[in-house]
Write a protein that holds these residues in place. Structure first.
Motif, mmCIF file in Angstrom:
data_model
loop_
_atom_site.group_PDB
_atom_site.id
_atom_site.type_symbol
_atom_site.label_atom_id
_atom_site.label_comp_id
_atom_site.label_asym_id
_atom_site.label_seq_id
_atom_site.Cartn_x
_atom_site.Cartn_y
_atom_site.Cartn_z
ATOM 1 N N THR A 605 0.825 -1.213 0.000
ATOM 2 C CA THR A 605 0.000 0.000 0.000
ATOM 3 C C THR A 605 0.851 1.251 0.000
ATOM 4 O OG1 THR A 605 -1.702 -1.213 1.248
ATOM 5 C CG2 THR A 605 -1.881 1.194 1.178
ATOM 6 N N ILE A 606 1.790 1.334 0.910
ATOM 7 C CA ILE A 606 2.703 2.471 1.002
ATOM 8 C C ILE A 606 4.080 1.992 0.554
ATOM 9 C CG2 ILE A 606 3.673 4.264 2.468
ATOM 10 C CD1 ILE A 606 0.661 4.437 2.164
ATOM 11 N N PRO A 607 4.509 2.323 -0.665
ATOM 12 C CA PRO A 607 5.820 1.835 -1.139
ATOM 13 C C PRO A 607 6.960 2.323 -0.258
ATOM 14 C CG PRO A 607 4.505 2.784 -2.924
ATOM 15 C CD PRO A 607 3.818 3.144 -1.654
ATOM 16 N N LYS A 608 7.956 1.486 -0.153
ATOM 17 C CA LYS A 608 9.143 1.886 0.601
ATOM 18 C C LYS A 608 9.859 3.015 -0.120
ATOM 19 C CE LYS A 608 10.199 -2.544 2.858
ATOM 20 N NZ LYS A 608 11.221 -3.618 3.007
ATOM 21 N N THR A 609 10.336 3.971 0.652
ATOM 22 C CA THR A 609 11.094 5.088 0.072
ATOM 23 C C THR A 609 12.573 4.735 0.094
ATOM 24 O OG1 THR A 609 11.169 6.137 2.250
ATOM 25 C CG2 THR A 609 9.383 6.789 0.776
ATOM 26 N N LYS A 610 13.183 4.827 -1.063
ATOM 27 C CA LYS A 610 14.607 4.508 -1.162
ATOM 28 C C LYS A 610 15.437 5.760 -0.890
ATOM 29 C CE LYS A 610 13.896 0.820 -4.543
ATOM 30 N NZ LYS A 610 14.270 0.316 -5.882
ATOM 31 N N ARG A 611 16.422 5.592 -0.076
ATOM 32 C CA ARG A 611 17.319 6.709 0.218
ATOM 33 C C ARG A 611 18.269 6.934 -0.958
ATOM 34 N NH1 ARG A 611 19.178 5.915 6.563
ATOM 35 N NH2 ARG A 611 17.057 6.017 7.462
#
Length: 634
Positions: A605-611
């Motif tokens: 649902t909430i995609p992981k944010t890539k640093r």
């Protein structure tokens, strides 16, 4: 929770697709992957933060969503509006769950068969009231002569069958009471007399309920479930009516109409003198409640975006549970069911007072060409959220253009398109099956607490509502932080249902409060699991389809669930076959639902944010060529 809006679209974007040829093939389009234009010059100045904040996630699409740009994902203005909309769930929960207190199960011995009018007319020349006085003075003897003893019952307290009478009881009364006072002896009829069901009862209890007023005992006990059926039928029709009204009437007007009508119908539900009228007005009250929260759902879905919208949609159900928590305290002040209906109807007046602080849907206004009203709402939002610097000078022009784009959008996807695509058939079967099962068990579990103990209705209701709140939070955590949320939810329900089966193994020794506590503990584990899954279904069902199909997917799943919800009261009515039959049936359904839930697959649902190590200005949601030119000029 079972009162779910038909327009749920928590994961969807509100921007309409551009106009295309009328022969549309609805296939899920991959999201655009905008290319980043990066300069090698490291000596230029970084653009101001104000400039970057103009762009939001919705700007990744071809058309600019000016509404989303101005309102933002979430702010103080949305917080105030969403909170007031949440409050509409409280009266809705009261009207659904009030049956727990307006129709508490009659205790054994609180009623007995009423003498027929024929008896009254033949036995005395005096008034009917005088005859009733005679019966009351000799109540114990009248019950003994009129009612048979139950067979296969060891407990003397439950030896009398109050639902049936001896067929010759009236003949004995005629012999021994014709033109005489109540001092004459009572004579038992012969034991070999046939037994017939009683068709009218005298109730001697301090609490006045719909059971005492409408004689809903014995064979008429099923009518308690019937009144709940008509409430849920009102929920179904109210949602469908709201969807059609929203095509021509603004959401705020639909909400106001529902509030006004609910106050009238709710009060009438408690004042009518016949069961038929009671059922009629109760169904109308549910229709009004459905209009309130369906219109409210549309409003807060339009003014929020992204992760906040997901959280807000999921937590919408929490105020349903808060209403259930408040209900026992409210009901404790009244000794009549009619007063309870008045008490749950009148607080809606406060919602009408607060209505000026609930905005209309700006997207609905733009779609229907009411540009000036939408503009005022957006400016109010920007002022309250301190985003006036994001309001462009050509706002009128942008709103008119967006209105044109919306009106020129292609027709919505049809229902059959839900079943097209890779894995679509499996997902649709599983999600519709899960909706069907969990909506029934969710309400069934709450109503089933009536069978545990009438003396503990208040505390049991509060505990059940707290378990619902805990379940919604668990569901929210699974939505936000896990990739396999459906798998974990299914396992949770299978385990919770297995615990619910333990009700059959409770030894007879625990009694009183201890026994009720054990029963509640066993059943509430499954209640938490069911609530968590229903929260996920409400929030994430539209993740299974692409953007063009989200609206029809939400409509299909919720209508399907509400149709099956009509059976929930009758699942509880199986208590006539045994106290634990309803819980066993719902536990079995939960296990089936658990396996169906495991079969659903959808993206996180909430995609992981890539640093990344890019400069701050390149970490914005969208970086356009115009921004790059602006940066060079600076």
């Amino acid at each position: 929770m079972a009162e779910l809006p038909l327009l749920s679209n928590s994961a969807g974007n509100q921007l309409q697709a551009p106009t295309t040829d009328q022969s549309i093939n609805y296939q899920c389009r991959p999201p655009p992957s905008p290319s980043l234009v990066v300069t090698s010059d490291n000596n230029h100045q970084v653009p101001e933060k104000r400039k970057i904040e103009k762009f939001d996630v919705d700007e990744k699409m071809e058309k600019v969503d000016i509404i989303g740009r101005i309102t933002g994902k979430f702010g103080r203005w949305q917080l105030r509006s969403v909170f007031l909309i949440y409050l509409t769930k409280i009266p809705s929960s009261w009207f659904m769950a009030c049956i727990i207190f307006t129709a508490p199960a009659a205790r054994h011995g609180e009623f007995y068969c009423k003498p027929s009018e024929n008896i009254v007319n033949q036995l005395t020349n005096q008034s009917s009231a005088h005859w009733q006085h005679i019966i009351k003075a000799n109540k114990t003897d009248w019950i003994s002569i009129n009612h048979p003893n139950k067979e296969e019952t060891a407990d003397e307290e439950f030896a009398i069958d109050f639902c049936n009478v001896y067929a010759d009881a009236e003949d004995h009364a005629k012999i021994y009471f014709h033109n005489h006072t109540h001092q004459h002896p009572w004579v038992r009829p012969h034991r070999n007399a046939s037994i017939i069901p009683c068709d009218a009862f005298v109730h001697h209890t301090e609490y006045k309920s719909i059971i005492t007023d409408y004689d809903l005992v014995c064979s008429r006990d099923i009518l308690v479930a019937t009144t709940q059926f008509f409430h849920l039928f009102g929920v179904l029709t109210g949602g469908l009516l709201a969807v059609n009204l929203l095509k021509i009437i603004s959401p705020k007007r639909v909400m106001l109409f529902g509030m006004l009508a609910q106050i009238f119908c709710g009060n009438m539900t408690g004042q009518v003198s016949t069961y038929g009228l009671h059922v009629f007005f109760r169904s109308l009250s549910a229709v009004c409640c459905g209009q309130m929260y369906t219109a409210g759902q549309m409003i807060f879905s339009d003014i929020t975006h992204g992760r906040p919208r997901t959280i807000i949609t999921c937590l919408f159900e929490q105020f349903w549970s808060i209403g259930v928590i408040l209900l026992p305290g409210l009901a404790s002040f009244f000794s009549s069911w009619s007063h309870i209906y008045m008490a749950i109807s009148m607080p809606t007046v406060l919602l009408i007072v607060a209505l000026p602080w609930i905005p209309n849907s700006p997207r609905w206004l733009i779609e229907h060409g009411r540009i000036e009203e939408a503009k005022q709402i957006l400016i109010e939002s920007a002022q309250y959220n301190e985003r006036m610097h994001l309001v462009p000078g050509n706002l009128d022009e942008l709103l008119r253009q967006q209105s044109i784009d919306v009106k020129a959008a292609p027709p919505p996807a049809g229902w059959w398109t839900l079943w097209k695509g890779k894995g679509a058939v499996r997902n649709m079967i599983c999600v519709h099956g899960a909706w069907m099962i969990y909506i029934v068990t969710y309400y069934g579990m709450l109503l089933n607490i009536r069978t545990f103990s009438r003396d503990h209705l208040e505390i049991n209701t509060v505990v059940a509502a707290l378990c619902e709140i805990a379940g919604v939070f668990i569901g929210l955590l699974l939505i936000l932080y896990t990739e396999k949320k459906w798998l974990w939810s299914g396992i949770f329900n299978v385990l919770g249902a297995a615990v619910a089966y333990a009700v059959w193994f409770i030894p007879p020794k625990p009694s009183g409060d201890a026994r009720v506590a054990v029963l509640m503990a066993i059943s509430m584990v499954s209640k938490v699991a069911i609530s968590s899954t229903l929260a996920m279904l409400t929030t994430c069902s539209t993740e299974l389809v692409c953007e063009e199909k989200k609206k029809i997917c939400a409509f299909s799943t919720v209508v399907w669930a509400r149709i099956w919800l009509l059976t929930a009261p009758f699942v509880g009515a199986t208590v006539v076959f045994g106290n634990w039959v309803p819980q066993t049936a719902m536990a079995t359904l939960s296990i089936i639902g658990g396996f169906l839930t495991m079969g659903i697959t959808s993206p996180r649902t909430i995609p992981k944010t890539k640093r990344n190590n890019l400069p701050t200005e390149l970490s914005a949601d969208v970086w356009t060529v115009n921004d790059h030119k602006t940066k060079i000029q600076m």
